[in-house]
Scaffold this motif. Sequence first.
Motif, PDB file in Angstrom:
ATOM      1  N   ASP A 176      17.341   7.816  41.213  1.00 59.41           N
ATOM      2  CA  ASP A 176      17.446   6.381  41.490  1.00 59.41           C
ATOM      3  C   ASP A 176      17.446   5.615  40.174  1.00 59.41           C
ATOM      4  O   ASP A 176      17.269   6.183  39.089  1.00 59.41           O
ATOM      5  N   ASP A 177      17.620   4.305  40.272  1.00 56.07           N
ATOM      6  CA  ASP A 177      17.760   3.465  39.088  1.00 56.07           C
ATOM      7  C   ASP A 177      16.489   3.478  38.231  1.00 56.07           C
ATOM      8  O   ASP A 177      16.566   3.529  37.000  1.00 56.07           O
ATOM      9  N   LYS A 178      15.315   3.457  38.884  1.00 60.36           N
ATOM     10  CA  LYS A 178      14.064   3.457  38.137  1.00 60.36           C
ATOM     11  C   LYS A 178      13.906   4.746  37.334  1.00 60.36           C
ATOM     12  O   LYS A 178      13.521   4.708  36.160  1.00 60.36           O
ATOM     13  N   ALA A 179      14.219   5.879  37.954  1.00 57.98           N
ATOM     14  CA  ALA A 179      14.101   7.172  37.263  1.00 57.98           C
ATOM     15  C   ALA A 179      15.040   7.238  36.064  1.00 57.98           C
ATOM     16  O   ALA A 179      14.700   7.796  35.019  1.00 57.98           O
ATOM     17  N   LYS A 180      16.248   6.658  36.210  1.00 62.45           N
ATOM     18  CA  LYS A 180      17.215   6.643  35.102  1.00 62.45           C
ATOM     19  C   LYS A 180      16.692   5.817  33.935  1.00 62.45           C
ATOM     20  O   LYS A 180      16.835   6.194  32.771  1.00 62.45           O
ATOM     21  N   LYS A 181      16.078   4.685  34.267  1.00 66.47           N
ATOM     22  CA  LYS A 181      15.552   3.812  33.208  1.00 66.47           C
ATOM     23  C   LYS A 181      14.364   4.465  32.499  1.00 66.47           C
ATOM     24  O   LYS A 181      14.233   4.361  31.269  1.00 66.47           O
ATOM     25  N   ILE A 182      13.523   5.133  33.260  1.00 67.36           N
ATOM     26  CA  ILE A 182      12.393   5.844  32.646  1.00 67.36           C
ATOM     27  C   ILE A 182      12.900   6.948  31.727  1.00 67.36           C
ATOM     28  O   ILE A 182      12.398   7.133  30.614  1.00 67.36           O
ATOM     29  N   ALA A 183      13.934   7.671  32.169  1.00 63.11           N
ATOM     30  CA  ALA A 183      14.516   8.743  31.350  1.00 63.11           C
ATOM     31  C   ALA A 183      15.104   8.186  30.057  1.00 63.11           C
ATOM     32  O   ALA A 183      15.004   8.811  28.994  1.00 63.11           O
TER      33      ALA A 183
END
Length: 656
Positions: A222-229
Amino acid sequence: MKVSELLQNFGEKEQKYFLFLIKDLDDESKEKFLKEIYELSVFEQKLVLNLLLRLSPMQLKAVIHNSFIDGPLMIIGDEVSSKRAIISNRIAYHLIVRNIKADEIFGLAFSNSNAGTIIDTIGNSLPDKLIINMDINTYNSQALEILNDYVFGSLNIEKIGYKASPKFRVLIAREQLLLLKRSFEESKIPSNEIGFSSLVREIIALKRDLISPEQAEKDAKDDKAKKIATIYHIYQDKLFKNNTCDVNDLIRMVLELFEKSSEVLDYYKNKFKMIIIDDYHYANHSQYKFIKILTEGVKNITFTSAYKLNVYGWNISGENYSNKFKEDYENGIVMEYEREPVDVEEILKREMFFETGELVEELEPAETADFNDYIEGKALIRLEKEDEQNETSLVVNNIIKKVQEGVPYEKMAVVVRSNRQLTILKKVFTGSNIPFFVMGDQLLFRDEIKDVMSMLELVYFVAKMKTEKLTGNENLSVNNVLKTIFLEIKPLQLEFNTFVQLEKLALEESTNIYSIISKENVESDRFKTRFPLKDREIIGYFRELVDTVVSELDEYDPGILIELLTNETQYLHSLVDEGKMIGRLKAENIKYLFLYASEFVKENKAKGISGLENFVKNIGEKRKKQNKELKIYDKHVRIITLNRIEDISYQIYYLI
């Protein structure tokens, strides 16, 4: 070989106990064991005897188990099973009998406290020269040692791309958070889309699961996981460019080293002749991988584990890797110690045996004497029957008898060793109209917890001072917490006269001490002529630390604040560096407070000044509740679990 030949150098009492000790060994094991002891010098035999007299026959089997021949050993037990004492005596036995050198032992413990307990127990039995250079430490400390080791012409850290100069180092907590914050800002991701505390926890979890930034980006759903990565990638790049890492990278880096250089891995496998893994059930994924690769093909390995998983919530993954022991080590042996006596009971048994010449196990409960001077000079009455019901009946009858003799209920405590005992005891006490109170954990009243909470309360008050004027009572509270900080916390201790003078100045100016120690005041001539240089430096450093934390408070939750303040002030290090087990236990208590704060954050979304205020109030309410309970049940018999026995002081103890 005849036992009599071996025992001729022993006294009569020692001979009797030795015979009792080896009674459960089969003939083959007994022969091997006696042969090992017989080949020692008289001095070494006396050292071994000193170890053996502390053991029960059941414990002896684990201590003398030969992993070289019979395979790796797993010792399983609960918190009252003395499994750590068993492993300590096992190490000592190998040092004396099996010619293992101290620097050939590699031990992994889950905490400094546990590592210290093992070393202290061994040190109480053996000469210092036998245990110098023994390497038993936490996972992170051992990993850092390996990375900084010089092997095959270069530092290990160089083999995975880092530089020898400037010196590679691990960031302290504050540096880690600041660098992560800069990485967050550099990503251009709006701060309202990802909470900073959430980001910290997610990246720590990724590292513990050995997931690289590249893999995190690939796995993002999801978008949050991408931003954290994305932030994770920027953060790791900065660490590498600065020739640094954070504490959560250490095990991953050692695994990378072993993967890139089988020669280095073989070097460590050959170097260590005995590997100890304590509290294996707490291991997370990266720690499990570290253990697995280091012990593959190694025979002399000893693990300890417990029946229950996640007693303190350390293992984030929730998987108990000790359940894979038989799968990972096909010829491994498991020994379980569900209700083995702890050390204090073994001492009582041994002394009773030496006094009477009879075995304690053969004595009827009614004949068991009161033992004096073992626990803070108080009496301990040992009661044992064939089942919990009969044991409880004995306790009730004894308590009634003592009350008739004039002993108040509140002067008696019953020490239990299992939940089943506790359940039955409560039912029988209720039916017998004996007033009782089950003692809870008095952790919140310990000095080290008060010290940490004082620092948190100070941060809260200083943050509040930025927006509003404090009341008279709040100024008094600021002075009280600063009194704790500057007089009780060792790295921040001022001379007593210095603090008295600060109090006087605050009173003269109708303010609090924190306002008095402003940067301007500390650098003024008035301060320079009035206070020693060392005290001015401590005050200046601490004031700057608190001001910096307050300026960034919106990014921090109580858990992060505890970690930050205890590390930056060197408070945790000062406790561990005391060199005594009590200091390491205090450090463990602070870690427990950190875990409690982390759970509080999850449930209450606590962050910033409001989150800190709620946490401080929560701890205060818990203290009040426990104080109230103690007052309500002031005239009651106390029931306490065996592992809390050191926390109470009563006239009579019943141990069942």
